[in-house]
Design a protein around this motif. Structure first.
Motif, mmCIF file in Angstrom:
data_model
loop_
_atom_site.group_PDB
_atom_site.id
_atom_site.type_symbol
_atom_site.label_atom_id
_atom_site.label_comp_id
_atom_site.label_asym_id
_atom_site.label_seq_id
_atom_site.Cartn_x
_atom_site.Cartn_y
_atom_site.Cartn_z
ATOM 1 N N PRO A 109 -30.552 93.592 4.810
ATOM 2 C CA PRO A 109 -30.735 94.912 5.432
ATOM 3 C C PRO A 109 -32.200 95.365 5.411
ATOM 4 O O PRO A 109 -32.717 95.876 6.408
ATOM 5 C CB PRO A 109 -29.853 95.836 4.589
ATOM 6 N N THR A 110 -32.858 95.146 4.278
ATOM 7 C CA THR A 110 -34.264 95.547 4.156
ATOM 8 C C THR A 110 -35.151 94.706 5.064
ATOM 9 O O THR A 110 -36.058 95.231 5.727
ATOM 10 C CB THR A 110 -34.721 95.426 2.704
ATOM 11 N N ALA A 111 -34.891 93.400 5.107
ATOM 12 C CA ALA A 111 -35.703 92.512 5.951
ATOM 13 C C ALA A 111 -35.514 92.841 7.427
ATOM 14 O O ALA A 111 -36.482 92.868 8.202
ATOM 15 C CB ALA A 111 -35.341 91.058 5.677
ATOM 16 N N LEU A 112 -34.291 93.107 7.831
ATOM 17 C CA LEU A 112 -34.045 93.459 9.228
ATOM 18 C C LEU A 112 -34.737 94.765 9.601
ATOM 19 O O LEU A 112 -35.335 94.881 10.676
ATOM 20 C CB LEU A 112 -32.532 93.586 9.480
ATOM 21 N N SER A 113 -34.655 95.748 8.708
ATOM 22 C CA SER A 113 -35.306 97.027 9.020
ATOM 23 C C SER A 113 -36.813 96.861 9.104
ATOM 24 O O SER A 113 -37.473 97.551 9.894
ATOM 25 C CB SER A 113 -34.935 98.088 7.977
ATOM 26 N N ALA A 114 -37.379 95.946 8.309
ATOM 27 C CA ALA A 114 -38.812 95.683 8.394
ATOM 28 C C ALA A 114 -39.175 95.055 9.728
ATOM 29 O O ALA A 114 -40.180 95.429 10.359
ATOM 30 C CB ALA A 114 -39.239 94.769 7.243
ATOM 31 N N LEU A 115 -38.381 94.113 10.189
ATOM 32 C CA LEU A 115 -38.639 93.492 11.483
ATOM 33 C C LEU A 115 -38.508 94.509 12.619
ATOM 34 O O LEU A 115 -39.282 94.486 13.582
ATOM 35 C CB LEU A 115 -37.663 92.331 11.709
ATOM 36 N N ILE A 116 -37.547 95.413 12.498
ATOM 37 C CA ILE A 116 -37.399 96.467 13.507
ATOM 38 C C ILE A 116 -38.638 97.368 13.506
ATOM 39 O O ILE A 116 -39.146 97.758 14.565
ATOM 40 C CB ILE A 116 -36.124 97.292 13.236
ATOM 41 N N GLY A 117 -39.133 97.701 12.310
ATOM 42 C CA GLY A 117 -40.334 98.522 12.217
ATOM 43 C C GLY A 117 -41.544 97.848 12.844
ATOM 44 O O GLY A 117 -42.347 98.496 13.531
ATOM 45 N N ILE A 118 -41.679 96.550 12.605
ATOM 46 C CA ILE A 118 -42.790 95.800 13.201
ATOM 47 C C ILE A 118 -42.676 95.804 14.725
ATOM 48 O O ILE A 118 -43.668 95.944 15.447
ATOM 49 C CB ILE A 118 -42.810 94.360 12.656
#
Length: 385
Positions: free
Chosen positions: A255-264
């Motif tokens: 979940p954290t990694a996906l949200s980071a990719l979305i932010g990028i």
């Protein structure tokens, strides 16, 4: 926290959530349902959801690490559950490589103010301060500092000094001064993403000055959490070992990694527009307080270096908090968030962030909101609200 403080905190939370107009709406203030909905809505655009989930750092976590290394122009990067842990691993690794446990940094830097002495308590490091001025050290201060140190850590921007940055030439000179002393350079880049406007350089050029850099995913990029440490492949490999020792080898972090990719993907391209508009907002705030007849006020920096800056007013923090909440409740506009009185006596400070929601504000909107806010301060004429 006293019962009164808890009541005000809850009242402020409800008032801000109910406000129709805000300069920023941080994801961290969202409900669990809202965060889950946003994650589900954006995940498929950044990752193949039919692939197996991550396990101890593979899968989507590896994908995020590759993406960060590509963006920053480094050989490798490693995902960490927190920036505090990422910097512990980096600085502990550099201490072993340089043979020096001494880290030169600013006394307002995050490890000194917000980590309960973790560098000394957890990693056995010692810190020294080339300057105590409310800015990053200059080249002459680094070059002439009387104590030896193995690592120079620069927080870009220096949050507790007003999210301030040096100029590009000043940054290069400071790094060169550290090199003259055979010290390595580490960037605390929790908010590095928005520094490109001030420096007039892409991320890769900024990162290339340092030996290592840490970046955050939940601040500027509005992710759930997490951080990355980037640098040479050998340093990152060593940092992974320390990550395991510090308890950061977590089974699943998708979940954290996906949200980071979305932010990028979504937030990173918009940051320059936030920085540009923050300058409009800051100027209008200063004008608004002057027009409202406030005896003294300060927007710092007057022209923000990033999309975040400070506002100082000569009132008690509790009174300013109450005015903030009342404005949100009574007008549907939340100009500020939380005030602190931890500065000089008689002065209080708040941090202002301008993000997507703030792009809708014109300078006139800001000045009008200032007038509404000032009308709710002690001694003001309520009839002007």
């Amino acid at each position: 926290m006293s019962g009164r403080e808890k009541d005000m905190r809850q009242r402020r939370r409800l008032a801000l959530r109910g406000a129709k107009r805000r300069l920023a709406v941080p994801g961290l203030e969202s409900t669990t349902g809202e965060r889950l909905s946003a994650l589900v809505a954006g995940a498929a655009s950044v990752h193949d959801l039919d692939l197996p989930s991550d396990l101890y750092g593979d899968g989507v976590v590896e994908e995020l690490e590759r993406r960060v290394a590509e963006l920053l122009g480094t050989e490798a990067s490693a995902f960490f559950p927190s920036g505090t842990m990422a910097q512990q691993a980096a600085l502990r690794s550099w201490a072993g490589r340089t043979g020096s446990p001494v880290v030169a940094l600013h006394p307002l830097a995050h490890p000194e103010v917000h980590e309960r002495g973790a560098l000394a308590s957890v990693s056995g490091l010692r810190t020294v301060h080339p300057t105590t001025e409310a800015r990053l050290p200059r080249a002459d201060e680094v070059r002439g500092f009387e104590e030896p140190f193995g690592t120079l850590m620069l927080e870009l921007p220096l949050r507790d000094a007003g999210f301030t940055l040096p100029t590009w030439e000043e940054l290069k000179a400071v790094v060169a001064a550290a090199r003259e002393r055979d010290a390595v350079v580490h960037f605390d880049g929790a908010r590095l993403w928005e520094c490109t406007t001030r420096f007039g350089r892409p991320l890769r050029d900024i990162v290339a000055l340092a030996d290592s850099v840490y970046v955050s995913f939940y601040k500027s990029l509005d992710g759930i959490g997490g951080a990355a440490l980037a640098g040479s492949a050998s340093l990152v490999d060593e940092a992974r070992t320390w990550r395991h020792r510090y308890g950061g080898q977590i089974a699943q972090q998708f979940p954290t990694a996906l949200s980071a990719l979305i932010g990028i993907e979504q937030e990173l391209p918009r940051l320059p527009s936030y920085v540009a508009h923050a300058r409009t907002v800051a100027a209008a705030l200063a004008e608004g307080f002057a027009e409202a007849g406030v005896a003294w006020s300060r927007v710092h920096p007057a022209q923000p270096h990033t999309h975040e800056f400070q506002v100082w007013l000569p009132y008690d923090a509790d009174d300013l908090d109450l005015a903030t909440v009342r404005q949100a409740e009574e007008t549907g506009t939340a100009l500020f968030r939380k005030w602190t009185g931890q500065g000089p006596p008689g002065l209080s400070m708040t941090e202002v962030t301008v993000s997507a929601a703030g792009l809708e504000w014109t300078a006139d909107h800001v000045r009008e909101a200032v007038a509404q806010f000032v009308a709710r301060l002690p001694g003001a004429d309520a009839g002007t609200a």
